[in-house]
Enzyme design. Structure first.
Site, PDB file in Angstrom:
ATOM      1  N   TYR A  88       0.696  -1.235   0.105  1.00 44.23           N
ATOM      2  CA  TYR A  88      -0.014   0.040   0.130  1.00 44.23           C
ATOM      3  C   TYR A  88       0.856   1.108  -0.157  1.00 44.23           C
ATOM      4  O   TYR A  88       1.933   1.265  -0.560  1.00 44.23           O
ATOM      5  CB  TYR A  88      -1.213  -0.065   1.305  1.00 44.23           C
ATOM      6  N   ARG A  99      -8.968  10.635  -8.399  1.00 41.13           N
ATOM      7  CA  ARG A  99      -8.174  11.307  -7.496  1.00 41.13           C
ATOM      8  C   ARG A  99      -7.384  10.105  -6.666  1.00 41.13           C
ATOM      9  O   ARG A  99      -7.539   9.807  -5.439  1.00 41.13           O
ATOM     10  CB  ARG A  99      -8.982  12.062  -6.635  1.00 41.13           C
ATOM     11  N   LYS A 143      -6.096  -1.827  -0.685  1.00 43.34           N
ATOM     12  CA  LYS A 143      -6.872  -1.519   0.559  1.00 43.34           C
ATOM     13  C   LYS A 143      -7.672  -2.859   0.999  1.00 43.34           C
ATOM     14  O   LYS A 143      -7.455  -3.182   2.282  1.00 43.34           O
ATOM     15  CB  LYS A 143      -8.087  -0.815  -0.015  1.00 43.34           C
ATOM     16  N   GLU A 182     -13.524   5.157  -2.599  1.00 38.61           N
ATOM     17  CA  GLU A 182     -12.062   5.101  -2.366  1.00 38.61           C
ATOM     18  C   GLU A 182     -11.746   5.988  -3.537  1.00 38.61           C
ATOM     19  O   GLU A 182     -11.764   5.884  -4.725  1.00 38.61           O
ATOM     20  CB  GLU A 182     -11.357   3.923  -2.164  1.00 38.61           C
ATOM     21  N   ASP A 183     -10.973   7.362  -3.029  1.00 38.29           N
ATOM     22  CA  ASP A 183     -10.152   7.927  -4.164  1.00 38.29           C
ATOM     23  C   ASP A 183     -11.008   8.622  -5.194  1.00 38.29           C
ATOM     24  O   ASP A 183     -10.517   8.572  -6.433  1.00 38.29           O
ATOM     25  CB  ASP A 183      -9.008   7.056  -4.540  1.00 38.29           C
ATOM     26  N   ASP A 215     -13.598   6.196   2.755  1.00 33.50           N
ATOM     27  CA  ASP A 215     -12.613   6.457   3.482  1.00 33.50           C
ATOM     28  C   ASP A 215     -11.752   7.510   3.690  1.00 33.50           C
ATOM     29  O   ASP A 215     -11.230   7.862   4.580  1.00 33.50           O
ATOM     30  CB  ASP A 215     -11.712   5.117   3.208  1.00 33.50           C
ATOM     31  N   ASP A 216     -11.620   8.093   2.359  1.00 33.10           N
ATOM     32  CA  ASP A 216     -10.950   9.459   2.455  1.00 33.10           C
ATOM     33  C   ASP A 216     -11.542  10.362   3.005  1.00 33.10           C
ATOM     34  O   ASP A 216     -10.798  11.407   3.754  1.00 33.10           O
ATOM     35  CB  ASP A 216     -10.604   9.733   0.655  1.00 33.10           C
ATOM     36  N   ASN A 238      -0.643  11.920   1.023  1.00 30.53           N
ATOM     37  CA  ASN A 238       0.132  10.750   0.328  1.00 30.53           C
ATOM     38  C   ASN A 238       0.338  10.927  -0.969  1.00 30.53           C
ATOM     39  O   ASN A 238      -0.524  11.486  -1.646  1.00 30.53           O
ATOM     40  CB  ASN A 238      -0.591   9.458   0.620  1.00 30.53           C
TER      41      ASN A 238
END
Length: 544
Positions: free
Chosen positions: A95, A148, A166, A237-238, A260-261, A400
């Protein structure tokens, strides 16, 4: 255990059933493997020794990533045994930060498909695509549209590396069985011109689907998941900020889903603030927080902190007055034209300020939280100003991958005379400063989402609520002891993350039970129930 449904070469090519050189003599005869394997039988410890020797011999982190993906594709049990036994060494490879580089080159290092690709061309038949997945009892779905990816932007279908990574952490860190995990790439195209010209690009070669057509595809996907995998938790996610916030609002009350973000980042950052307060002697209500970056992550953290403050007795306006934001246009202040969404809630009365150093000087924040995706924003001037107005300034550089962090641990300690309470989104090396050795921990979502997923899967929870996220944050904060804090860390090392995940899962499960959201009978001892349900990588004995 009964014999597997496959034998011979088909068995060796199924990563969930394959044991490789660990098949016993009796199994080799019964399963028609004689001659297909070298004659010596190895136990899993012997296999692991070979894996780690080869893993460490790779020349770069990307090559180590590729090596581990290949292992996962041929022997899933051995893959998870290697990851779990060497979590601190493995997590940065499978990850963040290495997964960012892997996603950027995903089409070029592609070996074999993993997960499901649901594309814009599948509109009207998404349920049919979902039913192609061989496992019916999916417990966790991680889905991205690749717009993203970390701080790297629009990677389109190359973003599939994120759901895969993940879910590996759901299993390794949280004990959610790998057969319960489904990574999904929602391929709606890409606006990245480099990818559209990339001859090895694996996704749709078209501009991104937008507007009602995009929403209809996501609606079809979500309703399909609820029909085909009715017990599944969906993790967004993202997604780009607008879609991330919009989709969360659209589904959070109607599906077992979270982002999660936004929410995972919020829970782990709230936990970091709670733990840091033990170092500084400041409670949460005594903090003045300045976010650098005012997107989905910042507003998500701000909202959860506000909720925690309100539970502590503050009114909503009082709570929000403790939180400020700084974006590309400067300090977010009341009256600025074009403020949208939740950002308006944190736009306070103040003259405009255009530089971060001036904003820190004007506000005197106790905590500086970077969620900008822009490297180097925490300059010497910014950090020295934080140190001038705080005995122990909180400096969280959370963006990150590592190349996008607002500052390094070394910079934070050097510019504050070793007085900063520092944490980052990616791993940091230990730092010597002022005669002390600091070993800062990550404020990494992996401390939260695996335990949350374990709780949802084990209890059959029908929703993810704010109360569950607060419980996760508080449980994580409670895992830090005094020797840990004296080392400069806020959270236990990754070697202990399965125990931390169990702690988080137990707290979350209790709230889900209290809120009437569970869909199965649960014993009184939730901790023991959850511990017993955690996946452990042990080769099956087919003839036992």
């Amino acid at each position: 255990m009964p014999l597997p449904p496959k034998h011979g070469i088909d068995l060796l090519q199924d990563p969930r059933l394959n044991k490789g050189t660990a098949f016993t003599e009796r199994e080799r005869d019964a399963l028609r493997l004689r001659g297909l394997l070298p004659p010596r039988v190895f136990d899993i410890e012997g296999q692991l020794e070979r894996i780690m020797e080869n893993f460490r011999a790779q020349r770069s982190d990307l090559e180590r990533y590729i090596y581990m993906v290949a292992l996962q594709d041929r022997n899933e049990t051995l893959f998870y045994r290697a990851v779990i036994d060497h979590l601190a060494e493995m997590v940065p490879i499978i990850y963040t930060p290495t997964v960012g580089e892997a996603c950027a080159r995903f089409g070029h290092i592609f070996r074999r498909p993993r997960g499901l690709y649901v594309s814009a061309e599948d509109r009207g038949r998404v349920r049919e695509v979902l039913r192609n997945w061989p496992q019916a009892d999916v417990g966790v779905v991680v889905v991205t549209d690749g717009e993203r990816i970390l701080g790297l932007g629009d990677l389109g279908a190359y973003g599939m590396g994120i759901p895969i990574g993940k879910l590996a952490l759901y299993t390794a860190c949280g004990g959610v069985g790998p057969s319960l995990c489904l990574p999904v790439m929602l391929d709606v195209g890409t606006d990245n011109p480099v990818l559209l010209e990339d001859p090895l690009y694996i996704g749709l070669r078209q501009r991104r689907l937008r507007g009602p057509a995009y929403e209809e595809l996501v609606d079809e996907f979500m309703s399909g998941v609820q029909e085909v995998f009715p017990a599944a938790l969906v993790q967004f996610e993202d997604f780009a900020t607008g879609n991330a916030i919009g989709l969360l609002e659209r589904y959070r009350d109607h599906a077992c889903a979270f982002n999660d973000d936004i929410q995972g980042t919020a829970a782990v950052t709230l936990a970091a603030l709670l733990v840091a307060g033990r170092v500084t002697g400041r409670g949460l209500a005594d903090q003045r927080i300045l976010f650098v970056g005012a997107g989905a992550a910042a507003t998500g953290i701000a909202e959860l902190v506000t909720t925690a403050l309100r539970q502590g007795g503050l009114e909503a306006d009082e709570a929000r007055q403790r939180i400020w934001m700084f974006d590309v246009e400067g300090l977010v202040v009341a009256g600025r034209p074009g403020l949208a969404g939740l950002k308006r809630q944190y736009a306070h009365q103040h003259p405009p300020v255009t530089t971060l150093a001036d904003a820190v000087r004007a506000l005197g924040p106790t905590a500086l939280i970077g969620v900008s995706g822009q490297p180097g924003l925490f300059t010497r001037s910014v950090l020295e100003t934080m140190a001038a107005c705080n005995e122990h300034p909180l400096v969280f550089a959370l963006s990150n991958p590592t190349s996008h962090a607002e500052c390094t641990a070394a910079q934070a300690y050097e510019c504050t005379g070793g007085r900063a309470v520092f944490s980052s989104g990616s791993p940091s090396d230990a730092v010597e400063s002022g005669g002390r050795r600091f070993a800062p921990s990550q404020t990494n979502n992996a401390y939260v989402f695996p335990g949350l997923g374990l709780a949802v899967v084990a209890t059959g929870a029908r929703r993810v609520t704010e109360g569950m996220l607060l419980a996760a944050a508080r449980a994580l904060a409670g895992a830090a002891d005094q020797p840990l804090l004296e080392s400069g860390a806020l959270f236990p090392p990754f070697e202990q993350i399965r125990a931390v995940s169990l702690r988080v899962a137990t707290a979350v499960a209790q709230v889900a039970k209290n809120e009437g959201l569970v869909s199965r009978e649960l014993p009184e001892d939730l901790g023991a129930h959850l511990a017993a349900s955690m996946y452990r990588p042990v080769h099956p004995e087919y003839l036992s």
